[in-house]
Motif scaffolding. Structure first.
Motif, PDB file in Angstrom:
ATOM      1  N   VAL A   1      -3.756   5.038  -0.848  1.00 57.64           N
ATOM      2  CA  VAL A   1      -2.913   4.333   0.262  1.00 57.64           C
ATOM      3  C   VAL A   1      -3.885   3.871   1.148  1.00 57.64           C
ATOM      4  CG1 VAL A   1      -1.845   4.912   2.937  1.00 57.64           C
ATOM      5  CG2 VAL A   1      -0.441   6.312   0.944  1.00 57.64           C
ATOM      6  N   SER A   2      -4.502   4.199   1.121  1.00 58.67           N
ATOM      7  CA  SER A   2      -6.068   3.954   1.629  1.00 58.67           C
ATOM      8  C   SER A   2      -6.568   2.400   1.055  1.00 58.67           C
ATOM      9  CB  SER A   2      -7.293   4.505   1.737  1.00 58.67           C
ATOM     10  OG  SER A   2      -7.077   5.529   2.213  1.00 58.67           O
ATOM     11  N   VAL A   3      -6.265   2.696  -0.313  1.00 59.71           N
ATOM     12  CA  VAL A   3      -6.782   1.137  -0.801  1.00 59.71           C
ATOM     13  C   VAL A   3      -5.512  -0.056  -0.537  1.00 59.71           C
ATOM     14  CG1 VAL A   3      -6.023   0.252  -3.147  1.00 59.71           C
ATOM     15  CG2 VAL A   3      -6.943   2.073  -3.065  1.00 59.71           C
ATOM     16  N   GLY A   4      -4.533  -0.224  -0.272  1.00 58.16           N
ATOM     17  CA  GLY A   4      -3.030  -0.587   0.052  1.00 58.16           C
ATOM     18  C   GLY A   4      -3.363  -1.219   1.139  1.00 58.16           C
ATOM     19  N   GLU A   5      -4.196  -0.355   2.411  1.00 57.30           N
ATOM     20  CA  GLU A   5      -4.625  -0.465   3.265  1.00 57.30           C
ATOM     21  C   GLU A   5      -5.687  -1.465   3.307  1.00 57.30           C
ATOM     22  OE1 GLU A   5      -4.625   2.755   6.097  1.00 57.30           O
ATOM     23  OE2 GLU A   5      -2.451   3.142   5.863  1.00 57.30           O
ATOM     24  N   LEU A   6      -6.549  -0.808   2.436  1.00 59.78           N
ATOM     25  CA  LEU A   6      -7.853  -2.184   2.684  1.00 59.78           C
ATOM     26  C   LEU A   6      -7.674  -3.508   1.844  1.00 59.78           C
ATOM     27  CD1 LEU A   6     -10.744  -1.078   3.129  1.00 59.78           C
ATOM     28  CD2 LEU A   6     -10.687  -0.634   0.430  1.00 59.78           C
ATOM     29  N   LEU A   7      -6.605  -3.036   1.175  1.00 62.99           N
ATOM     30  CA  LEU A   7      -5.876  -5.051   0.287  1.00 62.99           C
ATOM     31  C   LEU A   7      -5.786  -5.174   1.367  1.00 62.99           C
ATOM     32  CD1 LEU A   7      -6.148  -3.626  -3.609  1.00 62.99           C
ATOM     33  CD2 LEU A   7      -8.692  -5.092  -1.481  1.00 62.99           C
ATOM     34  N   ALA A   8      -4.239  -5.147   2.109  1.00 65.61           N
ATOM     35  CA  ALA A   8      -4.023  -6.665   3.055  1.00 65.61           C
ATOM     36  C   ALA A   8      -4.692  -6.357   4.036  1.00 65.61           C
ATOM     37  CB  ALA A   8      -2.761  -5.227   3.694  1.00 65.61           C
ATOM     38  N   LEU A   9      -5.635  -5.213   4.518  1.00 67.68           N
ATOM     39  CA  LEU A   9      -6.400  -6.635   5.244  1.00 67.68           C
ATOM     40  C   LEU A   9      -7.176  -7.819   5.242  1.00 67.68           C
ATOM     41  CD1 LEU A   9      -8.465  -3.439   6.907  1.00 67.68           C
ATOM     42  CD2 LEU A   9      -7.173  -5.384   8.134  1.00 67.68           C
ATOM     43  N   ASP A  10      -7.887  -7.407   3.786  1.00 64.74           N
ATOM     44  CA  ASP A  10      -8.422  -9.111   2.839  1.00 64.74           C
ATOM     45  C   ASP A  10      -8.702  -8.495   1.796  1.00 64.74           C
ATOM     46  OD1 ASP A  10      -9.873 -10.630   2.702  1.00 64.74           O
ATOM     47  OD2 ASP A  10     -12.424  -9.863   2.471  1.00 64.74           O
ATOM     48  N   PRO A  11      -7.702  -9.336   0.539  1.00 61.04           N
ATOM     49  CA  PRO A  11      -6.938  -8.963  -0.578  1.00 61.04           C
ATOM     50  C   PRO A  11      -8.624  -9.511  -1.217  1.00 61.04           C
ATOM     51  CG  PRO A  11      -5.602 -10.479   0.118  1.00 61.04           C
ATOM     52  CD  PRO A  11      -6.198  -9.873   1.996  1.00 61.04           C
ATOM     53  N   GLU A  12      -8.977 -10.546  -0.778  1.00 58.47           N
ATOM     54  CA  GLU A  12     -10.040 -11.274  -1.499  1.00 58.47           C
ATOM     55  C   GLU A  12     -11.656 -11.088  -1.815  1.00 58.47           C
ATOM     56  OE1 GLU A  12      -9.272 -13.430  -4.156  1.00 58.47           O
ATOM     57  OE2 GLU A  12      -6.674 -13.263  -3.070  1.00 58.47           O
ATOM     58  N   GLY A  13     -11.520 -10.833  -0.216  1.00 59.27           N
ATOM     59  CA  GLY A  13     -13.559 -10.307  -0.050  1.00 59.27           C
ATOM     60  C   GLY A  13     -13.262  -9.565  -1.297  1.00 59.27           C
ATOM     61  N   ASP A  14     -15.440  -9.576  -1.477  1.00 64.72           N
ATOM     62  CA  ASP A  14     -15.988  -8.747  -2.999  1.00 64.72           C
ATOM     63  C   ASP A  14     -16.290  -7.357  -2.172  1.00 64.72           C
ATOM     64  OD1 ASP A  14     -15.438 -10.388  -4.977  1.00 64.72           O
ATOM     65  OD2 ASP A  14     -17.677 -10.861  -5.154  1.00 64.72           O
ATOM     66  N   GLU A  15     -16.268  -7.290  -1.327  1.00 67.89           N
ATOM     67  CA  GLU A  15     -17.031  -5.723  -0.749  1.00 67.89           C
ATOM     68  C   GLU A  15     -15.530  -4.567  -0.157  1.00 67.89           C
ATOM     69  OE1 GLU A  15     -18.142  -3.890   3.216  1.00 67.89           O
ATOM     70  OE2 GLU A  15     -18.456  -5.928   3.347  1.00 67.89           O
ATOM     71  N   HIS A  16     -14.385  -5.612   0.030  1.00 63.56           N
ATOM     72  CA  HIS A  16     -12.756  -5.308   0.028  1.00 63.56           C
ATOM     73  C   HIS A  16     -12.969  -4.087  -1.380  1.00 63.56           C
ATOM     74  CE1 HIS A  16     -11.790  -5.701   4.607  1.00 63.56           C
ATOM     75  NE2 HIS A  16     -12.819  -4.908   4.738  1.00 63.56           N
ATOM     76  N   GLN A  17     -12.674  -5.496  -1.749  1.00 61.65           N
ATOM     77  CA  GLN A  17     -12.806  -5.457  -3.275  1.00 61.65           C
ATOM     78  C   GLN A  17     -13.232  -4.056  -4.060  1.00 61.65           C
ATOM     79  OE1 GLN A  17     -10.177  -6.144  -6.056  1.00 61.65           O
ATOM     80  NE2 GLN A  17      -9.492  -8.233  -4.832  1.00 61.65           N
ATOM     81  N   THR A  18     -14.448  -4.043  -4.074  1.00 57.04           N
ATOM     82  CA  THR A  18     -15.364  -3.190  -4.316  1.00 57.04           C
ATOM     83  C   THR A  18     -15.026  -1.846  -3.656  1.00 57.04           C
ATOM     84  OG1 THR A  18     -17.488  -4.180  -4.829  1.00 57.04           O
ATOM     85  CG2 THR A  18     -17.626  -2.360  -4.313  1.00 57.04           C
ATOM     86  N   LYS A  19     -15.005  -1.566  -2.570  1.00 57.80           N
ATOM     87  CA  LYS A  19     -14.365   0.296  -1.751  1.00 57.80           C
ATOM     88  C   LYS A  19     -13.122   0.415  -2.466  1.00 57.80           C
ATOM     89  CE  LYS A  19     -15.943  -0.319   2.578  1.00 57.80           C
ATOM     90  NZ  LYS A  19     -15.480  -0.731   4.805  1.00 57.80           N
ATOM     91  N   ALA A  20     -12.220  -0.517  -2.613  1.00 57.94           N
ATOM     92  CA  ALA A  20     -10.273  -0.421  -3.172  1.00 57.94           C
ATOM     93  C   ALA A  20     -10.670   0.348  -4.417  1.00 57.94           C
ATOM     94  CB  ALA A  20      -9.776  -1.749  -2.491  1.00 57.94           C
ATOM     95  N   PHE A  21     -11.310  -0.612  -5.529  1.00 54.09           N
ATOM     96  CA  PHE A  21     -11.579   0.414  -6.853  1.00 54.09           C
ATOM     97  C   PHE A  21     -12.591   1.743  -6.392  1.00 54.09           C
ATOM     98  CE2 PHE A  21     -14.381   0.489 -10.541  1.00 54.09           C
ATOM     99  CZ  PHE A  21     -13.765   0.013 -11.023  1.00 54.09           C
ATOM    100  N   ASN A  22     -13.332   1.645  -5.357  1.00 55.36           N
ATOM    101  CA  ASN A  22     -13.742   3.314  -5.296  1.00 55.36           C
ATOM    102  C   ASN A  22     -12.607   4.246  -5.091  1.00 55.36           C
ATOM    103  OD1 ASN A  22     -16.550   2.380  -6.789  1.00 55.36           O
ATOM    104  ND2 ASN A  22     -16.745   2.175  -4.561  1.00 55.36           N
ATOM    105  N   MET A  23     -11.637   3.937  -4.593  1.00 52.61           N
ATOM    106  CA  MET A  23     -10.850   4.798  -3.663  1.00 52.61           C
ATOM    107  C   MET A  23      -9.850   5.003  -4.719  1.00 52.61           C
ATOM    108  SD  MET A  23     -10.439   3.744   0.367  1.00 52.61           S
ATOM    109  CE  MET A  23     -11.642   4.192   1.153  1.00 52.61           C
ATOM    110  N   SER A  24      -9.652   3.656  -5.210  1.00 51.77           N
ATOM    111  CA  SER A  24      -8.742   4.064  -6.576  1.00 51.77           C
ATOM    112  C   SER A  24      -9.082   4.924  -7.539  1.00 51.77           C
ATOM    113  CB  SER A  24      -8.095   2.986  -7.486  1.00 51.77           C
ATOM    114  OG  SER A  24      -7.219   2.362  -8.080  1.00 51.77           O
ATOM    115  N   ARG A  25     -10.589   4.052  -7.606  1.00 48.13           N
ATOM    116  CA  ARG A  25     -11.087   5.565  -8.751  1.00 48.13           C
ATOM    117  C   ARG A  25     -10.716   7.161  -8.237  1.00 48.13           C
ATOM    118  NH1 ARG A  25     -16.840   4.159 -10.468  1.00 48.13           N
ATOM    119  NH2 ARG A  25     -17.022   3.614  -9.229  1.00 48.13           N
TER     120      ARG A  25
END
Ligand code: ZN
Ligand code: ZN
Length: 399
Positions: free
Chosen positions: A169-193
């Motif tokens: 769920v955190s991944v979804g929330e993070l990407l909804a905030l900023d779908p393009e930013g690299d920093e969010h992408q990396t954070k979302a990647f780690n949470m998805s992992r």
């Protein structure tokens, strides 16, 4: 046993399906409670809701079954108190209440306060930290205990379940905030992992318990399905491109992946497991093929999946629990002194290789989850159709 309702022509109909062979005049039992609870919790729930004490084989077993033993096992770290570790109901109930409070508090953050991040932080602490407990024994003596949750404790299992979904769920929330930013992408990647790692751990842990308690088959089927879905959703994250410059997501074609040549799971799945007449031998064969493939793949990707710090560092292998006995006893006070197998894979080739292996693992999990669901609900089970559509989207069925 499962119950399916519905028929268009004859009115309501109930089909009873047995998950194992029934001998003549053998008693047939159904489930009233969450089977991942230890005996004392099941008994208390049955009494408060239905006013009876269960006398099934599992509840009657003396000493308690392996599964019930695991579900309430805690590790006492200070040896003075180790003789209190088991068989002392007063002590066990006290600790159990304390742990349940922590678990429910974290789940509450997630479900009632819509704060999955807080929930994950609390659960990682609950799983990782040594807990201190001052116990006043009935005779007035004070005992200071230091204990840690066992990886198969029912609180641990419920924590894995919650973490897998809260990270997702955190991944979804993070990407909804900023779908393009690299920093969010990396954070979302780690949470998805992490979500993938915890769902794999949950499926592996309950599979381990299923070996001694066949009635777990319904939840275990769901856990494998979720593990498969979570793994595939992790494999599809575009942030993989940050690791492998020049090898973009569109180059990663699922149909180009070699589907496992070592087992017959995919073929059997295509045939809807129709050879399967609910015979134990068939069940054992599919299960052993599946386990052989996943125990082969998992050590190659687990170091990567659990790379972040946190509780997962303690888990040496999420499928094969042979490490439990020795390691939990000898390294009980130094969880960070973990070995290095498989971690530190930085090279691009390794990332691509890992991604393919994660994909393969995900497919195995989905198919096995579907297989277990056919045992419970028959060849036309809902999970079976769900996996069919998931796999055909990814081109594996036509490949
Ligand atoms: Zn029972
Ligand atoms: Zn295979």
């Amino acid at each position: 046993m499962s119950v399916i309702g519905g028929s268009e022509t004859c009115g309501p109909k109930i089909i009873l399906r047995s998950i194992k062979g029934i001998n003549k005049s053998e008693e047939v039992l159904i489930t009233y409670t969450d089977l991942l609870q230890p005996k004392v919790m099941r008994q208390s729930e049955l009494w408060s809701k239905y006013r009876f004490s269960c006398c099934c084989k599992r509840c009657r077993a003396m000493p308690t079954t392996y599964m019930d033993h695991c579900l309430q096992e805690i590790l006492i770290l200070n040896l003075d108190c180790s003789n209190m570790a088991s068989g002392d109901n007063f002590y066990e109930n006290h600790v159990m209440e304390k742990l349940m409070d922590c678990l429910n508090d974290a789940i509450n953050d997630f479900l009632s306060f819509n704060n999955p991040k807080n929930c994950c932080e609390k659960l990682e602490i609950l799983l990782t930290q040594d807990h201190a407990n001052i116990l006043l024994k009935p005779d007035g003596e004070q005992l200071h205990q230091l204990f840690r949750l066992h990886p198969l404790h029912h609180v641990s299992l419920h924590a894995y379940m919650t973490l897998a979904s809260a990270y997702q769920v955190s991944v979804g929330e993070l990407l909804a905030l900023d779908p393009e930013g690299d920093e969010h992408q990396t954070k979302a990647f780690n949470m998805s992992r992490k979500s993938a790692a915890y769902s794999l751990l949950l499926a592996g842990a309950t599979q381990h318990l299923l070996e001694s308690e066949s009635s777990l088959i319904v939840p275990v089927s769901n856990f494998w399905m979720t593990a498969g879905e979570t793994l595939l959703s992790f494999v599809r994250r575009s942030a993989w491109n940050l690791f492998s410059r020049g090898w973009h997501i569109e180059d990663f074609s699922f149909s180009s992946c070699q589907i496992c040549g070592k087992c017959t799971l995919l073929d059997r799945f295509r045939d809807k497991f129709t050879d399967f007449h609910y015979e134990n031998a068939e069940f054992a064969d599919v299960t052993s093929q599946f386990l052989s493939c996943v125990t082969d793949i998992t050590p190659k990707i687990w170091g990567f999946l659990r790379e972040e710090d946190g509780y997962l560092k303690v888990v040496e292998d999420p499928i094969n629990f042979r490490w439990l006995g020795s390691r939990m006893a000898t390294h009980a006070t130094s969880p960070n002194a973990s070995e290095k197998t498989g971690s530190g894979l930085e090279a691009e080739d390794n990332h691509n290789e890992i991604r393919v292996k994660l994909f393969l693992l995900g497919i195995h999990c989905l198919i096995y989850g579907a297989f277990l669901s056919t045992v419970c609900f028959g060849p036309n089970s809902q999970l079976m159709s769900k996996v069919e559509s998931l796999l055909s989207v990814k081109g594996t069925l036509n490949g």
